[in-house]
Design a protein around this motif. Structure first.
Motif, PDB file in Angstrom:
ATOM      1  N   ASP A 110       0.827  -1.277  -0.046  1.00 33.08           N
ATOM      2  CA  ASP A 110      -0.093   0.041  -0.014  1.00 33.08           C
ATOM      3  C   ASP A 110       0.873   1.156   0.111  1.00 33.08           C
ATOM      4  N   LEU A 111       2.145   1.051   0.324  1.00 37.90           N
ATOM      5  CA  LEU A 111       3.259   2.402   0.518  1.00 37.90           C
ATOM      6  C   LEU A 111       3.061   2.786  -0.984  1.00 37.90           C
ATOM      7  N   PHE A 112       3.201   1.943  -1.959  1.00 38.77           N
ATOM      8  CA  PHE A 112       3.342   2.166  -3.322  1.00 38.77           C
ATOM      9  C   PHE A 112       2.137   2.271  -4.184  1.00 38.77           C
ATOM     10  N   ALA A 113       1.094   1.606  -3.558  1.00 35.63           N
ATOM     11  CA  ALA A 113      -0.116   1.413  -4.245  1.00 35.63           C
ATOM     12  C   ALA A 113      -1.208   2.641  -3.880  1.00 35.63           C
ATOM     13  N   SER A 114      -0.664   3.894  -3.768  1.00 34.50           N
ATOM     14  CA  SER A 114      -1.485   4.967  -3.187  1.00 34.50           C
ATOM     15  C   SER A 114      -1.416   6.235  -3.818  1.00 34.50           C
ATOM     16  N   ILE A 115      -2.641   6.830  -4.226  1.00 32.78           N
ATOM     17  CA  ILE A 115      -2.628   8.033  -4.691  1.00 32.78           C
ATOM     18  C   ILE A 115      -1.696   8.928  -4.455  1.00 32.78           C
ATOM     19  N   ASN A 116      -1.595   9.269  -2.948  1.00 31.17           N
ATOM     20  CA  ASN A 116      -0.824  10.318  -2.419  1.00 31.17           C
ATOM     21  C   ASN A 116       0.106   9.516  -1.513  1.00 31.17           C
ATOM     22  N   LEU A 117       1.331  10.406  -1.580  1.00 25.69           N
ATOM     23  CA  LEU A 117       2.521   9.756  -0.760  1.00 25.69           C
ATOM     24  C   LEU A 117       2.133   9.495   0.689  1.00 25.69           C
ATOM     25  N   GLN A 118       2.762   8.581   1.180  1.00 27.34           N
ATOM     26  CA  GLN A 118       2.591   8.533   2.898  1.00 27.34           C
ATOM     27  C   GLN A 118       3.790   9.108   3.626  1.00 27.34           C
ATOM     28  N   ALA A 119       3.052  10.162   4.398  1.00 29.70           N
ATOM     29  CA  ALA A 119       3.915  10.950   4.762  1.00 29.70           C
ATOM     30  C   ALA A 119       4.821  10.497   6.007  1.00 29.70           C
ATOM     31  N   ILE A 194       5.034  -9.236  -6.621  1.00 32.24           N
ATOM     32  CA  ILE A 194       4.637  -9.939  -7.776  1.00 32.24           C
ATOM     33  C   ILE A 194       3.141 -10.717  -7.317  1.00 32.24           C
ATOM     34  N   ARG A 195       2.409 -11.113  -8.452  1.00 29.86           N
ATOM     35  CA  ARG A 195       1.252 -11.951  -8.152  1.00 29.86           C
ATOM     36  C   ARG A 195       1.652 -13.268  -7.607  1.00 29.86           C
ATOM     37  N   THR A 196       1.160 -13.561  -6.831  1.00 33.18           N
ATOM     38  CA  THR A 196       1.279 -15.103  -6.139  1.00 33.18           C
ATOM     39  C   THR A 196      -0.330 -15.695  -5.762  1.00 33.18           C
ATOM     40  N   PRO A 197      -0.117 -16.822  -5.892  1.00 35.67           N
ATOM     41  CA  PRO A 197      -1.467 -17.815  -5.606  1.00 35.67           C
ATOM     42  C   PRO A 197      -2.514 -16.956  -4.568  1.00 35.67           C
ATOM     43  N   GLY A 198      -3.453 -16.761  -4.899  1.00 35.73           N
ATOM     44  CA  GLY A 198      -4.488 -15.887  -3.789  1.00 35.73           C
ATOM     45  C   GLY A 198      -4.617 -14.441  -4.342  1.00 35.73           C
ATOM     46  N   TYR A 199      -3.712 -13.946  -5.068  1.00 35.75           N
ATOM     47  CA  TYR A 199      -3.657 -12.572  -5.481  1.00 35.75           C
ATOM     48  C   TYR A 199      -4.994 -11.910  -6.205  1.00 35.75           C
ATOM     49  N   THR A 200      -5.568 -10.814  -5.653  1.00 39.70           N
ATOM     50  CA  THR A 200      -6.361 -10.265  -6.026  1.00 39.70           C
ATOM     51  C   THR A 200      -6.226  -8.675  -6.199  1.00 39.70           C
ATOM     52  N   ARG A 201      -6.694  -8.145  -7.355  1.00 40.58           N
ATOM     53  CA  ARG A 201      -6.441  -6.630  -7.561  1.00 40.58           C
ATOM     54  C   ARG A 201      -7.139  -5.951  -6.555  1.00 40.58           C
ATOM     55  N   ILE A 202      -6.348  -4.888  -6.264  1.00 38.08           N
ATOM     56  CA  ILE A 202      -7.090  -3.715  -5.304  1.00 38.08           C
ATOM     57  C   ILE A 202      -8.342  -3.481  -5.976  1.00 38.08           C
ATOM     58  N   GLY A 203      -9.384  -3.365  -5.032  1.00 44.16           N
ATOM     59  CA  GLY A 203     -10.683  -2.922  -5.708  1.00 44.16           C
ATOM     60  C   GLY A 203     -11.349  -4.108  -6.245  1.00 44.16           C
ATOM     61  N   LYS A 235      -2.144   6.332 -17.648  1.00 47.97           N
ATOM     62  CA  LYS A 235      -3.354   6.363 -16.908  1.00 47.97           C
ATOM     63  C   LYS A 235      -2.958   6.622 -15.451  1.00 47.97           C
ATOM     64  N   SER A 236      -1.694   6.202 -15.058  1.00 47.96           N
ATOM     65  CA  SER A 236      -1.175   5.949 -13.862  1.00 47.96           C
ATOM     66  C   SER A 236      -1.107   7.346 -13.142  1.00 47.96           C
ATOM     67  N   CYS A 237      -1.693   7.555 -11.823  1.00 49.20           N
ATOM     68  CA  CYS A 237      -1.280   8.692 -11.266  1.00 49.20           C
ATOM     69  C   CYS A 237      -0.959   9.002  -9.680  1.00 49.20           C
ATOM     70  N   ASN A 238      -0.778   7.672  -9.272  1.00 51.74           N
ATOM     71  CA  ASN A 238      -0.310   7.572  -7.928  1.00 51.74           C
ATOM     72  C   ASN A 238       1.152   8.394  -7.921  1.00 51.74           C
ATOM     73  N   ASP A 239       1.380   8.741  -6.944  1.00 54.64           N
ATOM     74  CA  ASP A 239       2.607   9.596  -6.435  1.00 54.64           C
ATOM     75  C   ASP A 239       3.754   8.536  -6.445  1.00 54.64           C
ATOM     76  N   ILE A 240       5.152   8.782  -6.762  1.00 55.54           N
ATOM     77  CA  ILE A 240       6.199   7.895  -6.684  1.00 55.54           C
ATOM     78  C   ILE A 240       7.156   8.538  -5.674  1.00 55.54           C
ATOM     79  N   PRO A 241       7.423   7.455  -4.744  1.00 56.46           N
ATOM     80  CA  PRO A 241       8.423   7.985  -3.742  1.00 56.46           C
ATOM     81  C   PRO A 241       9.780   7.869  -4.418  1.00 56.46           C
TER      82      PRO A 241
END
Length: 446
Positions: A110-119, A194-203, A235-241
């Motif tokens: 979630d640190l990287f899959a976040s629209i805004n940076l985690q302060a 990476i995708r491993t068994p049981g992986y689900t996309r966010i949402g 189309k990606s717009c999540n901030d990049i650390p």
């Protein structure tokens, strides 16, 4: 390189055409600039503006690079730069107030899959904004047939520890484990990268296997990926650390290990915190040094240049760095400073397949990939068909690990390839005052 500390004009002929300054001279000017920034910039935590803390993090990074590059390439004064890395890192760790992001059940993802940076953790980053059309392309890169089909290298997957802290590569038969077998009970960061068994996309609640139409190695990258609507091109717009606290912890531990001053207490305030975040056991320095990992010592899969009493713990810190900072732009330069570029001659491998057949990679009842030899099977409902020897190459012919870029010739030159060549035109402009780097022939006679 030549160092310039003033704006030049056409009358500065001597300066315009001067030769290189020494490495030590240039590095000292860089340190002066960094120290000026550290003492001058604001102490406020600014996610999108450079602060004192960003300057300290940069100094930590720069000095670790220079110190280890000098150590492993046989240059002088490496200790000075490693000590400067330790000092900058400790100042940051003791005074900045930054910590690690630990919210939720998958904080690393979630640190990287976040629209805004985690302060909490991010010191400085790049701001993206869909409403302003300031966008990037990371999710399309990971989930597209037309972006090179990136994937994690098998030797990196093998480097992830078991969930109990033991080494995956100590397990009998690890080399021929199928995908579902090798993913069981591993460091949680593997399933968050990476995708491993049981992986689900966010949402989504739908379980999804690696898509071999999108990844050449089979190890389908998910770091930075959010919901599927961002998969479209640009189309990606999540901030990049760009700078985060975890890197400073890693820099600190590595510099002390290379200096020979590392203690278990130092690990406890750096590496342990990274492992605590994902529920992993701590790194035991004494155990690491008494039983260095053969996989990480091997020329084929590790770092054979590491020697000395701290060999084991240096290897473990490199493992931690590789895993924690995957896909953040460090790997190439880490290999350069460690003098391990020759690993690029090794095959780039993907997941293991025991032979032709139908494979349900995540055991959800769907055939994810059909590997076949000769005629394409009929009556098989597979997401991806791969013809062995045509659309996929395996190490043992009809079985083994996927080989990527098998027909692309490559040969690492130890005497040349750690430095880029000086551009030919620049050498011509200075009439040879700028000398060429060793091993590169640009056709000029000066």
């Amino acid at each position: 390189v030549p160092w310039y500390d003033k704006v030049l004009d056409s009358s500065d002929a001597e300066q315009l055409y001067k030769p290189r300054d020494s490495r030590e001279f240039v590095m000292q000017r860089i340190i002066e600039d960094l120290d000026f920034a550290i003492t001058t910039l604001s102490k406020d935590k600014e996610l999108y503006k450079v602060s004192k803390w960003a300057a300290l993090a940069l100094k930590s990074r720069v000095c670790l690079f220079e110190g280890t590059f000098r150590k492993y390439h046989g240059l002088e004064d490496y200790e000075k730069y490693l000590n400067a890395c330790v000092s900058a890192s400790e100042t940051f760790m003791n005074e900045s107030g930054y910590t690690l992001y630990k919210s939720g059940s998958t904080p690393y993802r979630d640190l990287f899959a976040s629209i805004n940076l985690q302060a909490d953790e991010v010191i400085f980053g790049r701001d993206y904004e869909a409403s302003l059309s300031v966008l990037h392309n990371v999710q399309n890169y990971e989930n597209s047939t037309t972006m090179g089909r990136p994937g994690m290298n098998k030797k990196i997957v093998n480097s992830y520890l078991m969930a109990d802290g033991s080494r995956f590569t100590d397990k009998a038969g690890y080399e021929t484990m199928t995908f579902d077998q090798e993913c069981q009970n591993r460091d949680p960061r593997l399933a968050q990268t990476i995708r491993t068994p049981g992986y689900t996309r966010i949402g989504s609640t739908k379980k999804e296997a690696p898509n071999l139409a999108y990844t050449m190695t089979g190890y389908h990258l998910i770091k930075y990926s959010m919901t599927a609507n961002y998969d479209e091109y640009n189309k990606s717009c999540n901030d990049i650390p760009l700078f985060r606290t975890a890197e400073v912890y890693l820099n600190f531990a590595e510099a002390k290990a290379e200096l020979g001053t590392l203690k278990q207490a130092d690990i406890n305030k750096s590496i342990k915190l990274l492992r605590d975040r994902v529920g992993m056991t701590n790194l035991d320095m004494e155990l690491a040094n008494s039983k260095p990992d053969p996989y990480l010592m091997s020329a084929a899969t590790g770092y054979p240049n590491v020697k000395g009493a701290n060999r084991g713990v240096i290897l473990e810190i490199r493992r931690e760095r590789t895993i924690e900072l995957a896909m953040e732009g460090f790997r190439y330069y880490d290999l350069m400073r460690w003098k391990e570029g020759s690993c690029m001659d090794n095959d780039f491998l993907g997941m293991y397949f025991p032979g032709p057949g139908n494979y349900d990679l995540n055991h959800d009842g769907t055939i994810d990939v059909c590997l076949y030899k000769g005629a394409k099977p009929t009556g098989v409902n597979a997401l991806e068909f791969l013809e062995i020897g045509v659309t996929v190459e395996l190490t043992e012919g009809e079985s083994g690990n996927i080989i990527c870029y098998k027909d692309v010739p490559r040969q690492w030159n130890e005497a040349r390839d750690y430095l880029y060549p000086i551009p030919r035109q620049d050498r011509i402009l200075t009439n040879g005052a700028l000398t060429q780097n060793p091993g590169w022939n640009d056709g000029l006679n000066f």
